[in-house]
Scaffold this motif. Sequence first.
Motif, PDB file in Angstrom:
ATOM      1  N   ASP A  99       0.844  -1.202   0.000  1.00  0.00           N
ATOM      2  CA  ASP A  99       0.000   0.000   0.000  1.00  0.00           C
ATOM      3  C   ASP A  99       0.877   1.249   0.000  1.00  0.00           C
ATOM      4  N   GLY A 100       2.155   1.053  -0.294  1.00  0.00           N
ATOM      5  CA  GLY A 100       3.092   2.166  -0.370  1.00  0.00           C
ATOM      6  C   GLY A 100       3.155   2.788  -1.754  1.00  0.00           C
ATOM      7  N   ILE A 101       4.044   3.754  -1.877  1.00  0.00           N
ATOM      8  CA  ILE A 101       4.142   4.518  -3.119  1.00  0.00           C
ATOM      9  C   ILE A 101       4.951   3.788  -4.178  1.00  0.00           C
ATOM     10  N   TRP A 102       6.034   3.147  -3.757  1.00  0.00           N
ATOM     11  CA  TRP A 102       6.975   2.581  -4.701  1.00  0.00           C
ATOM     12  C   TRP A 102       6.535   1.193  -5.158  1.00  0.00           C
ATOM     13  N   ALA A 103       6.365   1.054  -6.451  1.00  0.00           N
ATOM     14  CA  ALA A 103       5.832  -0.195  -6.981  1.00  0.00           C
ATOM     15  C   ALA A 103       6.903  -1.163  -7.437  1.00  0.00           C
ATOM     16  N   THR A 104       8.126  -0.694  -7.650  1.00  0.00           N
ATOM     17  CA  THR A 104       9.152  -1.536  -8.260  1.00  0.00           C
ATOM     18  C   THR A 104      10.257  -1.941  -7.307  1.00  0.00           C
ATOM     19  N   ILE A 105      10.132  -1.583  -6.037  1.00  0.00           N
ATOM     20  CA  ILE A 105      11.195  -1.822  -5.067  1.00  0.00           C
ATOM     21  C   ILE A 105      10.790  -2.932  -4.119  1.00  0.00           C
ATOM     22  N   VAL A 106      11.675  -3.893  -3.934  1.00  0.00           N
ATOM     23  CA  VAL A 106      11.373  -5.035  -3.080  1.00  0.00           C
ATOM     24  C   VAL A 106      10.968  -4.598  -1.678  1.00  0.00           C
ATOM     25  N   SER A 107      11.702  -3.664  -1.111  1.00  0.00           N
ATOM     26  CA  SER A 107      11.471  -3.263   0.277  1.00  0.00           C
ATOM     27  C   SER A 107      10.156  -2.537   0.480  1.00  0.00           C
ATOM     28  N   SER A 108       9.511  -2.134  -0.587  1.00  0.00           N
ATOM     29  CA  SER A 108       8.210  -1.462  -0.474  1.00  0.00           C
ATOM     30  C   SER A 108       7.093  -2.438  -0.143  1.00  0.00           C
ATOM     31  N   TYR A 109       7.333  -3.709  -0.399  1.00  0.00           N
ATOM     32  CA  TYR A 109       6.286  -4.717  -0.246  1.00  0.00           C
ATOM     33  C   TYR A 109       6.406  -5.404   1.122  1.00  0.00           C
ATOM     34  N   ASP A 110       5.291  -5.540   1.797  1.00  0.00           N
ATOM     35  CA  ASP A 110       5.332  -6.157   3.116  1.00  0.00           C
ATOM     36  C   ASP A 110       4.406  -7.368   3.241  1.00  0.00           C
ATOM     37  N   ARG A 111       3.823  -7.772   2.143  1.00  0.00           N
ATOM     38  CA  ARG A 111       2.975  -8.959   2.142  1.00  0.00           C
ATOM     39  C   ARG A 111       3.419  -9.834   0.981  1.00  0.00           C
ATOM     40  N   TRP A 112       3.785 -11.076   1.307  1.00  0.00           N
ATOM     41  CA  TRP A 112       4.403 -11.951   0.323  1.00  0.00           C
ATOM     42  C   TRP A 112       3.785 -13.343   0.350  1.00  0.00           C
ATOM     43  N   GLY A 113       3.846 -13.978  -0.789  1.00  0.00           N
ATOM     44  CA  GLY A 113       3.523 -15.393  -0.851  1.00  0.00           C
ATOM     45  C   GLY A 113       4.780 -16.217  -0.653  1.00  0.00           C
ATOM     46  N   GLN A 114       4.614 -17.516  -0.697  1.00  0.00           N
ATOM     47  CA  GLN A 114       5.745 -18.418  -0.494  1.00  0.00           C
ATOM     48  C   GLN A 114       6.504 -18.703  -1.776  1.00  0.00           C
ATOM     49  N   GLY A 115       5.938 -18.325  -2.884  1.00  0.00           N
ATOM     50  CA  GLY A 115       6.630 -18.481  -4.152  1.00  0.00           C
ATOM     51  C   GLY A 115       6.246 -19.724  -4.914  1.00  0.00           C
ATOM     52  N   THR A 116       6.454 -19.666  -6.217  1.00  0.00           N
ATOM     53  CA  THR A 116       6.225 -20.815  -7.085  1.00  0.00           C
ATOM     54  C   THR A 116       7.429 -20.949  -8.011  1.00  0.00           C
ATOM     55  N   GLN A 117       7.906 -22.171  -8.159  1.00  0.00           N
ATOM     56  CA  GLN A 117       9.112 -22.414  -8.943  1.00  0.00           C
ATOM     57  C   GLN A 117       8.789 -22.422 -10.431  1.00  0.00           C
TER      58      GLN A 117
END
Length: 122
Positions: A99-117
């Motif tokens: 819900d932050g301003i920066w859309a392309t920066i990893v550190s802007s994101y605080d909600r993540w999934g576990q990933g898919t290979q």
Amino acid sequence: QVQLEESGGGLVQAGGSLRLSCTSSRLTFSSYTMGWFRQAPGKEREFVAAIRRNGLAYYGDFVKGRFTISRDDAENSVHLQMASLTPEDTAVYYCAATDGIWATIVSSYDRWGQGTQVTVSS
């Protein structure tokens, strides 16, 4: 605490396509900018694509028109359509929300999934 669930990864030959999906039973996507990131072994997590609430999309430089991000807020889902895949695209792909301003920066994101290979064979 996992809040996002990715699906659609797998093994594909070079030149092939995959469609990744991200959903959540905990988060209302319409309130967030949604992003896709990837991390290959021994490398840092890197930005792939993001889409704002208004539909404005951003892509990493390496995408070069091969990937398309989309969102369906009615279905509470985000998708990453990938085409012309190469072995260099092999990585774990993560869905994330901010819900932050920066859309392309990893550190802007605080909600993540576990990933898919995603594995692309030559």
